[in-house]
Design a protein around this motif. Structure first.
Motif, PDB file in Angstrom:
ATOM      1  N   GLN A  95       0.801  -1.230  -0.143  1.00 45.58           N
ATOM      2  CA  GLN A  95       0.225   0.094   0.127  1.00 45.58           C
ATOM      3  C   GLN A  95       0.666   1.268   0.097  1.00 45.58           C
ATOM      4  O   GLN A  95       0.380   2.297  -0.465  1.00 45.58           O
ATOM      5  CB  GLN A  95      -1.079   0.237   1.116  1.00 45.58           C
ATOM      6  CG  GLN A  95      -1.866  -1.071   1.054  1.00 45.58           C
ATOM      7  CD  GLN A  95      -2.903  -1.172   2.290  1.00 45.58           C
ATOM      8  OE1 GLN A  95      -2.271  -0.786   3.481  1.00 45.58           O
ATOM      9  NE2 GLN A  95      -4.052  -1.562   2.262  1.00 45.58           N
ATOM     10  N   GLN A  96       1.704   1.260   0.584  1.00 45.59           N
ATOM     11  CA  GLN A  96       3.076   2.288   0.630  1.00 45.59           C
ATOM     12  C   GLN A  96       3.613   2.626  -0.560  1.00 45.59           C
ATOM     13  O   GLN A  96       3.893   3.581  -1.041  1.00 45.59           O
ATOM     14  CB  GLN A  96       3.695   2.318   1.854  1.00 45.59           C
ATOM     15  CG  GLN A  96       2.982   2.534   3.220  1.00 45.59           C
ATOM     16  CD  GLN A  96       4.176   2.210   4.471  1.00 45.59           C
ATOM     17  OE1 GLN A  96       5.160   1.891   4.180  1.00 45.59           O
ATOM     18  NE2 GLN A  96       3.606   2.338   5.526  1.00 45.59           N
ATOM     19  N   ASN A  97       4.344   1.403  -1.170  1.00 46.61           N
ATOM     20  CA  ASN A  97       5.059   1.327  -2.338  1.00 46.61           C
ATOM     21  C   ASN A  97       4.357   0.333  -3.410  1.00 46.61           C
ATOM     22  O   ASN A  97       4.519  -0.780  -3.311  1.00 46.61           O
ATOM     23  CB  ASN A  97       6.488   0.911  -1.956  1.00 46.61           C
ATOM     24  CG  ASN A  97       7.212   1.677  -1.184  1.00 46.61           C
ATOM     25  OD1 ASN A  97       7.100   2.896  -0.910  1.00 46.61           O
ATOM     26  ND2 ASN A  97       7.640   0.809  -0.194  1.00 46.61           N
ATOM     27  N   THR A  98       3.797   0.891  -4.280  1.00 41.83           N
ATOM     28  CA  THR A  98       2.882   0.300  -5.112  1.00 41.83           C
ATOM     29  C   THR A  98       3.985  -0.830  -6.020  1.00 41.83           C
ATOM     30  O   THR A  98       4.596  -0.281  -6.796  1.00 41.83           O
ATOM     31  CB  THR A  98       1.992   0.808  -6.031  1.00 41.83           C
ATOM     32  OG1 THR A  98       1.067   1.953  -5.284  1.00 41.83           O
ATOM     33  CG2 THR A  98       1.270   0.250  -7.122  1.00 41.83           C
ATOM     34  N   PRO A  99       3.604  -2.235  -5.915  1.00 43.29           N
ATOM     35  CA  PRO A  99       4.633  -3.082  -6.590  1.00 43.29           C
ATOM     36  C   PRO A  99       4.028  -3.453  -7.808  1.00 43.29           C
ATOM     37  O   PRO A  99       2.990  -3.124  -8.010  1.00 43.29           O
ATOM     38  CB  PRO A  99       4.453  -4.230  -5.686  1.00 43.29           C
ATOM     39  CG  PRO A  99       2.879  -4.208  -5.098  1.00 43.29           C
ATOM     40  CD  PRO A  99       2.634  -2.847  -4.835  1.00 43.29           C
ATOM     41  N   THR A 100       4.948  -4.004  -8.518  1.00 43.74           N
ATOM     42  CA  THR A 100       4.386  -4.418  -9.950  1.00 43.74           C
ATOM     43  C   THR A 100       3.750  -5.583  -9.888  1.00 43.74           C
ATOM     44  O   THR A 100       3.752  -6.343  -8.938  1.00 43.74           O
ATOM     45  CB  THR A 100       5.833  -4.628 -10.825  1.00 43.74           C
ATOM     46  OG1 THR A 100       6.443  -5.768 -10.205  1.00 43.74           O
ATOM     47  CG2 THR A 100       6.570  -3.447 -11.209  1.00 43.74           C
ATOM     48  N   GLN A 101       3.012  -6.240 -10.811  1.00 40.19           N
ATOM     49  CA  GLN A 101       2.226  -7.311 -10.765  1.00 40.19           C
ATOM     50  C   GLN A 101       3.258  -8.485 -10.615  1.00 40.19           C
ATOM     51  O   GLN A 101       3.130  -9.501 -10.015  1.00 40.19           O
ATOM     52  CB  GLN A 101       1.531  -7.628 -11.922  1.00 40.19           C
ATOM     53  CG  GLN A 101       0.810  -8.715 -11.815  1.00 40.19           C
ATOM     54  CD  GLN A 101      -0.296  -9.242 -13.151  1.00 40.19           C
ATOM     55  OE1 GLN A 101      -0.348  -8.166 -13.799  1.00 40.19           O
ATOM     56  NE2 GLN A 101      -0.980 -10.316 -12.998  1.00 40.19           N
TER      57      GLN A 101
END
Length: 99
Positions: free
Chosen positions: A72-78
């Motif tokens: 939620q803090q650092n949007t990851p890649t799929q």
């Protein structure tokens, strides 16, 4: 129950322990809370390729919740999400059964 993630490979569902009944109490104020025998939340991870699922509760659920908070803090890649789910899916022993 809330679906948090759904792809062609994995599905993640957050199972909430404390259900609320649809009725209201006699005063009509608040919904009646039903307390389950095991009042703990958890996460179900389904590996669609292997047709297996794992249910995480307790300390496993807390660890997975930390991953979700970080996402939620650092949007990851799929790809990053799928790599993490793959690690948890290695724990899966239960075949997916549709009732």
């Amino acid at each position: 129950m809330h679906t948090l993630y759904d792809s062609d490979t994995y599905s993640v569902t957050h199972m909430l322990a404390n259900a609320v009944a649809p009725e209201v109490d006699r005063a009509g104020a608040e919904p009646v809370r039903i307390v389950p025998t095991l009042a703990r939340h958890g996460f179900e991870i389904v590996d669609k390729r292997a047709n297996k699922e794992v249910y995480l509760d307790g300390s496993w659920a807390e660890l997975f919740q930390q991953h979700i908070s970080a996402w939620q803090q650092n949007t990851p890649t799929q790809e990053e999400v799928e790599d993490t789910l793959e690690q948890y899916a290695e724990l899966a022993q239960n075949p997916v059964v549709v009732h």
